[in-house]
Design an enzyme around this catalytic site. Structure first.
Site, short mmCIF file in Angstrom:
data_model
loop_
_atom_site.label_atom_id
_atom_site.label_comp_id
_atom_site.label_asym_id
_atom_site.label_seq_id
_atom_site.Cartn_x
_atom_site.Cartn_y
_atom_site.Cartn_z
N HIS A 158 0.31 -1.33 -0.13
CA HIS A 158 -0.12 -0.04 -0.08
C HIS A 158 0.86 0.92 -0.24
CE1 HIS A 158 0.49 0.66 4.63
NE2 HIS A 158 0.79 -0.67 4.32
N ASP A 159 0.45 1.91 -0.99
CA ASP A 159 1.07 4.17 -0.80
C ASP A 159 2.36 3.58 -1.50
OD1 ASP A 159 -1.32 4.94 0.29
OD2 ASP A 159 -0.68 3.01 2.53
N GLY A 172 5.30 -0.90 2.14
CA GLY A 172 4.22 0.28 2.28
C GLY A 172 5.25 1.63 2.58
#
Length: 269
Positions: free
Chosen positions: A123-124, A141
């Site tokens: 994520h991200d 992440g």
């Protein structure tokens, strides 16, 4: 416009948007908010879900899981996004997750990337253009990766780490610090081992510019003074050299992770 070709065993949810020439192979699944650009191909058994956009000409191979919710206990169902660029190749069993509220709500993969089998992008993460990830690479992440970076097999990148453009990360490396642009990192835990000279030559960087970059590298990672002092000296000495200024700007922008350095501060190339 060329109509999408969808295998009878594939499932495409109502609401999914398919561009011209899309091919969806056997047993693939496409969620209701997915956007597939022109000429995207899901070879077979690929599952694409979430608020996911995939750019023109990208190919996704069997058992890839793209766009499902992040592996982050802080995620609580926010409507985050995943964007994958044009002409990417995503091989077998790759997993890529969307963003989270705590990281900007977006995971992005640039154009012309090759992500080999069993790699993971969390994520991200923000991945640049022309990035190559070999098999089993793990990107945690909030990692930011510049353009033209190459990752060797089974290497792992710590969360919030930055990997500068044109860097090389060797196989089986565990990277827990920022890697400067044009740098090369190897080991567990990884250390900076010099410049990515092979990559610079392959991409036809000017010979004199490479020599200046090597001189700046030796100055920045010398043993005398502090890193900040050495960086400022290099910035002044090579004020008209773009490659050196890229490195200087990268180090100045350090926030979440330390700058990866050679194991001995007086090591050169």
């Amino acid at each position: 416009m060329t109509a999408a070709v969808i295998h009878p065993s594939a499932i495409v949810a109502d609401g999914a948007r398919l561009g011209s020439g899309v091919k969806i192979g056997p047993y693939s699944m496409v969620g209701p908010r997915v956007v597939l650009g022109d000429d995207v191909e899901l070879v077979s058994h690929a599952v694409i879900d979430g608020n996911t956009t995939i750019g023109t000409g990208t190919r996704i191979f069997p058992f890839a899981s793209i766009g499902h919710e992040p592996q982050d206990l802080k995620f609580h169902g926010e409507d985050s996004r995943l964007e994958i660029g044009e002409r990417c190749t995503i091989r077998e069993a790759v997993t890529i997750n969307p963003g989270t509220e705590g990281g900007g709500m977006l995971t992005r993969i640039g154009n012309d990337c090759l992500i080999m089998a069993n790699a993971h992008v969390a994520h991200d993460a923000i991945i640049g253009n022309n990035v190559i990830m070999a098999n089993y690479v793990g990107i945690a992440g909030h990692v930011h990766v510049g353009d033209n970076v190459i990752f060797g097999g089974t290497c792992v990148i710590h969360q919030f780490t930055r990997i500068g453009s044109h860097a090389f990360v060797g196989a089986q490396s565990m990277v827990d610090g920022d890697v400067i642009p044009y740098g090369m990192a190897v080991g567990n835990r990884a250390a900076l081992t010099g410049l990515n000279l092979v990559g610079l030559k392959r991409r036809k960087f000017d010979r004199e510019a490479i020599h200046r970059l090597r001189a700046a590298y030796r100055q920045i990672f010398a043993s005398e003074g502090t890193l900040i002092e050495r960086v400022e000296d290099a910035a002044e000495l090579f004020e008209h050299d773009q490659l050196v200024q890229d490195v200087v700007a990268f180090i100045r922008d350090a926030k979440d992770r330390p700058i990866l350095s050679p194991r001995h501060s007086n090591e050169g190339e």
